[in-house]
Design a protein around this motif. Sequence first.
Motif, PDB file in Angstrom:
ATOM      1  N   THR A 248      15.574   6.683  16.072  1.00  0.00           N
ATOM      2  CA  THR A 248      14.841   7.266  17.192  1.00  0.00           C
ATOM      3  C   THR A 248      14.652   8.762  16.984  1.00  0.00           C
ATOM      4  O   THR A 248      13.556   9.300  17.155  1.00  0.00           O
ATOM      5  CB  THR A 248      15.609   7.030  18.506  1.00  0.00           C
ATOM      6  N   ALA A 249      15.751   9.421  16.588  1.00  0.00           N
ATOM      7  CA  ALA A 249      15.674  10.861  16.378  1.00  0.00           C
ATOM      8  C   ALA A 249      14.627  11.185  15.326  1.00  0.00           C
ATOM      9  O   ALA A 249      13.768  12.048  15.520  1.00  0.00           O
ATOM     10  CB  ALA A 249      17.037  11.391  15.959  1.00  0.00           C
TER      11      ALA A 249
ATOM     12  N   THR B 241      10.920  10.314  16.642  1.00  0.00           N
ATOM     13  CA  THR B 241      10.389  11.183  17.693  1.00  0.00           C
ATOM     14  C   THR B 241      10.262  12.620  17.208  1.00  0.00           C
ATOM     15  O   THR B 241       9.284  13.290  17.503  1.00  0.00           O
ATOM     16  CB  THR B 241      11.284  11.143  18.942  1.00  0.00           C
TER      17      THR B 241
ATOM     18  N   TYR C 141       7.779  14.986  19.313  1.00  0.00           N
ATOM     19  CA  TYR C 141       8.219  14.828  20.703  1.00  0.00           C
ATOM     20  C   TYR C 141       9.619  15.387  20.891  1.00  0.00           C
ATOM     21  O   TYR C 141      10.531  14.672  21.295  1.00  0.00           O
ATOM     22  CB  TYR C 141       8.230  13.352  21.103  1.00  0.00           C
ATOM     23  N   GLN C 142       9.800  16.667  20.557  1.00  0.00           N
ATOM     24  CA  GLN C 142      11.174  17.167  20.598  1.00  0.00           C
ATOM     25  C   GLN C 142      11.716  17.219  22.009  1.00  0.00           C
ATOM     26  O   GLN C 142      12.825  16.768  22.293  1.00  0.00           O
ATOM     27  CB  GLN C 142      11.229  18.568  20.001  1.00  0.00           C
TER      28      GLN C 142
ATOM     29  N   GLN D  29      10.845  15.626  24.700  1.00  0.00           N
ATOM     30  CA  GLN D  29      11.100  14.294  25.249  1.00  0.00           C
ATOM     31  C   GLN D  29      12.383  13.704  24.672  1.00  0.00           C
ATOM     32  O   GLN D  29      13.167  13.069  25.366  1.00  0.00           O
ATOM     33  CB  GLN D  29       9.930  13.347  24.937  1.00  0.00           C
ATOM     34  N   PHE D  30      12.575  13.954  23.357  1.00  0.00           N
ATOM     35  CA  PHE D  30      13.746  13.377  22.696  1.00  0.00           C
ATOM     36  C   PHE D  30      15.033  13.898  23.316  1.00  0.00           C
ATOM     37  O   PHE D  30      15.934  13.135  23.656  1.00  0.00           O
ATOM     38  CB  PHE D  30      13.706  13.697  21.204  1.00  0.00           C
TER      39      PHE D  30
END
Lengths: 477, 119
Positions: A362-363, A366, A371-372, A374-375
């Motif tokens: 996921t990391a 994203t 999408y930092q 949001q992550f």
Amino acid sequence: MTAAVMPLAAGELAAFGKDPWWIILIKAVAITVFLLVFTIFNVWFERRVVARMQHRVGPNVHGKFGLLQSLADGIKLSLKETIKPKGVDTILYVLAPIISAAMAFVAFSVIPLGPEVSIFGHRTPLQLTDLPVGVLFVLAAASLGIYGIVLGGWSSGSTYPLLGGLRSSAQMISYEVAMGLALVAVFLYSGSMSTSEIVGAQAGGSAVDIFGVTLQLPSWYGVVLLPSFLIYMIAMVGETNRAPFDLPEAEGELVAGFMTEYSSMKYLLFFLAEYVNMVTVSALATTMFLGGWRAPWPISLWAGANEGWWPLLWFLGKVLVFLFVFIWLRGTLPRMRYDQFMRLGWKILIPVALVWTVFVATARATLSAGYQRQFFFGIGAVVIVVLLLSFVYDAVAARREKAEEVEREEADQVEFDPFAGGYPVPPMPGQKVPGLEPAAVAVAAASAGAGSADSSGGAGAEGAGQQADSGEERGRG
Amino acid sequence: MNLYVPILVLLLLGGGFAVVSAVAGSLMGPKRWNRAKVDSYECGIEPTPQPAGGGRFPVKYYITAMLFIIFDIEIIFLFPWAVAFDQMALFGLVEMVLFIVTVFVAYAYVWRRGGLEWD
């Protein structure tokens, strides 16, 4: 995170598969000899280190510092009688140690030992060969090695070897799952399963952008993917049947496990396989997590550190560190119980490894998609949800415990029948056995009753009746 | 295919060493027959007679083996997925999370039913 998309058929593998036959032969012979000599060294190393940890000296007579001790032991063992017990299945019995030893050697073939060097004027990488699926090959060879143990235990036709073989196979397949899951994160980062490319991917650290700040990540996957590294470390000890996970050869309960019925050279082969496997998993750990043959930090400042034959030295040093950890564990920790051991493998390592894999994926996905924010908000949300859930769980568990307590107390009110199971069992604390009070209690109860009834004779008769009752109760047994 | 030839060479060398040493060991050692020596070892007591074919295994070993196969297959799917992850990005992530959750349901079921208990 700048995700450099690596081509699947990378350029580095092009260096392999071009050696003339004599180079292949030299490398293969060198690896075989290296593993044999290194095993002799490791046995000595282990005995010396464990001895130091126990305030002893250890072997110090044969050769300088006792270095030739294990060679002498090996020669002595090879001159012993080969006993073939009655109940054995001859073919499998002979084949088992050979499978074990051969597979232990083969697993080492894709381990990168160094960069390109010149052997008699021929440029060649210091690695026997590499495959696009190199790490998978190591795992496959290790799995085939389990056959040696299972077949050895089964074909001996004896109780302890059978139990040892079963335990060993269950243990190794359980920890192989955790081991495989620990490696997934490494493949995610390196984008390759070839060992030499994984080493190459650890050459330079990657950078990660967090809210506009660029952080330089360290290059070793053991640091970047620390949980994977820890899971792999635990799994590799379980995989090699070493203390504190040496249950298949728990001498207090199973004599020597699957090798109980083996003697002389066949016993030696199992022994050899165990030590070579230790070296192989250590070498794989070095390759996957500690940058392989590349020089560690202070040395890497020297320009020539990663060229020529020097890397062989760094590689050996890193492998020796892992071997020392193996010995350290053996000198420190008591053996685990089998159920604790299986619980650790199935209920802790596997779910933790799975969750960690999903987290890393996921990391990476994203962050590389930009999408930092949001992550990190997502991570915060997950942490809060987990905290809330744990509070809810605690409340539910407390209530359930209380309900169980009440239930238990109610059960205690019911008279305990010691003969319910067909044979008498002693009562648990708090349980009352009808008519089985100690005599003193019965007398005290009787005299207390006498005080209120104002008739000592009647109370005495009552007490005697109770005694008779309990006598009858006992007589039933 | 050239990549695999060195592995065969090493297999021949390692296996050859094992075979030669096993044969040499049985040739070099003494041979003194003794009735007690060929009994299976059980700490000195009369050995338990073993049924032909190894007898019965406790069934929980089969459960462990079956679980291993399930998870090993999961790993076999995870490896190529991890290698090609950067090309698939979010699509690959969602697909694999769905797959892992599916396997996790089976895992939770086994856990709840006591398949992971040892005593």
